[in-house]
Design an enzyme around this catalytic site. Structure first.
Site, PDB file in Angstrom:
ATOM      1  CD  GLU A 178       5.201 -10.683  -8.196  1.00  0.00           C
ATOM      2  OE1 GLU A 178       5.722 -11.755  -7.848  1.00  0.00           O
ATOM      3  OE2 GLU A 178       5.732  -9.915  -9.028  1.00  0.00           O
ATOM      4  NE  ARG A 179       6.573 -17.426  -8.924  1.00  0.00           N
ATOM      5  CZ  ARG A 179       7.501 -16.480  -8.737  1.00  0.00           C
ATOM      6  NH1 ARG A 179       7.320 -15.536  -7.829  1.00  0.00           N
ATOM      7  NH2 ARG A 179       8.607 -16.487  -9.467  1.00  0.00           N
ATOM      8  CE  LYS A 210      11.298  -8.014  -6.264  1.00  0.00           C
ATOM      9  NZ  LYS A 210      12.072  -9.212  -6.555  1.00  0.00           N
TER      10      LYS A 210
END
Length: 464
Positions: A187-188, A159
Site C-alpha cells: 500500500e501507499r 477499506k
C-alpha cells in the site's frame, strides 16, 4: 541442511528472480538464504527448484550489480525476521530496519518467516464477542476474539479507513495484556505515515508494532512482508504471552506479488490468470493465524476486489478462512453512506445466539429481511417514484432507508477530513435503536435525520 560455503553460479537473471546452478551436493534448502560471493550485502532466498541442479532465487537486496556467471554462497540459514518487544511503537521492514527515522531497533532474536501451522490440538476457539463501537460492524457482522475478518471492496470505497477505525477503537482495550501488529503489504507509504501519526496522537502507538513492504518495493519484499507480519504476531502470542490483534492492509497485494514472482519463474497460471499456487500461499498465511493456549490472535484484513468483482479468484481464495466478511459497496459510497458497507452482501458466522444476545440475533435478521424487501422495491421507486408504492410498501421502504442511514457513522480517524467528531456506539444501544426503527417508533421522522448520528437519542438534535 545444506552446509555453509556450498557454492552455485547464476545462469539466468529475470528482474528480481535469478536462476542459480548448484553442481555439487548438498543442494540448498527451500527458503534458505544465499549470498553473492563478492558482495555479501546482496542476498537471495531460494524459492523452488527449476531443474535437477538449478533453483529459482528471489533478490531481497534491491541491488542488481551482479551478472550471469557470478558466484553465490549458501549460508545454511533460513530467511528470518528480527523480533522483540522493542518493535512496539516502531515501524520496520522485514529486515528489521527502522522506517520511522527514530534510530536502530534492538531486537531480542530472529524468527523464521516460514513455520508450520500449529497442530489442531493446540488451536483454541473462542466465542467472546469483540465490540468495535462501529454500528454496522457490531450489528450485522460481529467480530469474535480470535476470529478472522475480511474487509472486501474495490479501490476508494473506504477499506483502509474502516480497518484503521477498528484498530483505533479496540487496540486500547486492556493495554497491559493486548498488543497489535499492523502489516502494510503493497500500500501507499502516505497511508502508513498517516496511520502512525493517528496512533501516536491517540496514545496507542506504544502498543502497536508496524511492519511495511510498501507499494514501491519489489515483488519479493511485498510478498514476504505478509509472512513477516504473521511471524511477528506468533512471537508476540507465544513468546511474549500477549493477546494479539493483527491488521493486514492489503492481503490482495500479497497475492499480486506472488503472481508477479510466479510469472518470472515460468509457472503456468491458472484459468483465472493467477498463480497455480494461489490457494497454498493464502493457506500458509491464514492457517498460522490461530489462538493457542490462553492467548488469542485476532486477524482483520483488507482485501482489494479488482473491478468490484466478488467472484475474483483472489477474493474467493480468502473467503474460506474468514469468520466475518464485510463487503463495501461503491453504490453506498456514492450515496454518501459511510462506512459504505453492503449489509446484505456481508455476513458473519458469529451472528448466532451462542455469540450474541437473542435480541441482537433476532433484530439483525429482521433488519436484513426488511432491507431485502426494500431492495425489491427499489426498482419500482426508481421508475415511478415512491408515491406510487402502497402504504405498506412505503412504510417498509422508508424504514429500510432509516436503518441504512442510521448505520452511517463519523470516525475518530477521519475527523480532520470530515470535520465531524468521531463516535463510539455500544452494541446494545445499536440493537435497541434498530429494533425501535423496525417497530415504527420513528416513522414520523424523515430519513435524512438518521445520517451520521451516534446513539438514537441524537435524533432529537437532528430534528432541530
Amino acid at each position: 541442511m545444506a552446509i555453509a560455503n556450498s557454492k552455485g553460479t547464476i545462469i539466468n537473471i529475470r528482474d528480481t528472480v535469478v536462476e542459480v546452478e548448484f553442481l555439487d551436493d548438498p543442494k540448498p534448502n527451500i527458503h534458505e538464504i544465499v549470498k553473492l560471493k563478492d558482495n555479501e550485502e546482496i542476498i537471495f532466498e531460494v524459492i523452488r527448484s527449476s531443474g535437477v541442479n538449478t533453483f529459482y532465487c528471489i533478490n531481497l537486496s534491491g541491488k542488481s550489480n551482479f551478472v550471469r556467471g557470478s558466484e553465490v554462497v549458501c549460508t545454511g540459514e533460513e530467511i528470518s525476521v528480527p523480533v522483540g518487544k522493542n518493535m512496539l511503537g516502531r515501524v520496520t521492514d522485514i529486515f528489521g530496519k527502522d522506517l520511522d527515522g527514530l534510530g536502530k531497533i534492538e531486537f531480542d532474536e530472529k524468527k523464521k518467516l516460514f513455520s508450520p501451522s500449529p497442530p489442531y490440538d493446540d488451536v483454541v476457539v473462542t466465542t467472546d464477542f469483540l465490540e468495535t463501537g462501529i454500528k454496522v460492524v457490531d450489528m450485522f457482522t460481529p467480530i469474535l476474539r480470535g476470529g478472522k475478518v475480511g474487509l472486501f471492496g474495490g479501490s476508494g470505497v473506504g477499506k483502509t479507513i474502516l480497518l484503521t477505525e477498528i484498530l483505533n477503537n479496540i487496540v486500547n482495550k486492556d493495554l497491559g495484556d493486548n498488543v497489535s501488529v499492523f502489516c502494510g503489504v503493497g500500500e501507499r507509504s502516505r497511508e502508513g505515515q498517516e496511520l502512525r501519526e493517528e496512533l501516536e496522537k491517540g496514545g496507542i502507538l506504544p502498543n502497536v508494532a508496524m511492519i511495511f513492504g510498501q507499494m514501491g518495493e519489489n515483488a519479493p519484499i511485498r510478498f514476504l512482508t505478509a509472512y513477516a507480519g504473521v511471524a511477528i504476531s506468533e512471537y508476540m502470542r507465544d513468546d511474549l504471552g500477549k493477546n494479539v490483534l493483527l491488521f493486514i492492509d492489503n492481503i490482495f497485494r500479497f497475492v499480486q506479488a506472488g503472481n508477479e514472482l510466479s510469472l518470472l519463474t515460468d509457472s503456468i497460471p491458472s484459468e483465472g490468470g493467477y498463480q497455480a499456487t494461489l490457494s497454498s500461499e493464502v493457506a500458509q498465511v491464514h492457517e498460522r493465524l490461530v489462538s493457542r493456549g490462553n492467548r488469542v490472535l485476532t486477524t482483520i484484513e483488507a482485501v482489494y476486489i479488482p473491478e468490484d468483482d466478488l467472484f475474483d479468484q483472489a477474493a474467493q481464495s480468502v473467503f474460506g478462512y474468514l469468520d466475518s466478511s464485510i463487503v463495501l459497496s461503491r453504490d453506498a459510497y456514492r450515496d454518501g453512506r459511510l462506512p459504505a458497507v453492503d449489509i446484505l452482501a456481508s455476513e458473519s458466522g458469529a451472528l448466532n445466539p451462542n455469540n450474541v444476545s437473542k435480541l441482537h440475533y433476532q433484530t439483525a435478521n429482521e433488519a436484513k429481511s426488511l432491507l431485502k424487501k426494500a431492495e425489491l422495491l427499489e426498482r419500482i421507486v426508481s421508475l415511478v417514484g415512491e408515491s406510487e408504492l402502497s402504504e405498506e410498501d412505503r412504510i417498509i421502504y422508508q424504514r429500510a432507508n432509516k436503518v441504512k442511514n442510521y448505520m452511517t457513522q463519523s470516525f475518530f480517524v477521519a475527523e480532520k477530513q470530515t470535520g465531524r467528531k468521531g463516535v463510539y456506539v455500544p452494541v446494545q444501544d445499536t440493537v435497541n435503536a434498530v429494533k425501535e426503527i423496525i417497530d415504527g417508533k420513528y416513522d414520523n421522522i424523515s430519513e435524512d435525520k438518521f445520517m451520521f448520528i451516534g446513539n438514537i437519542s441524537d435524533i432529537e438534535e437532528n430534528k432541530k
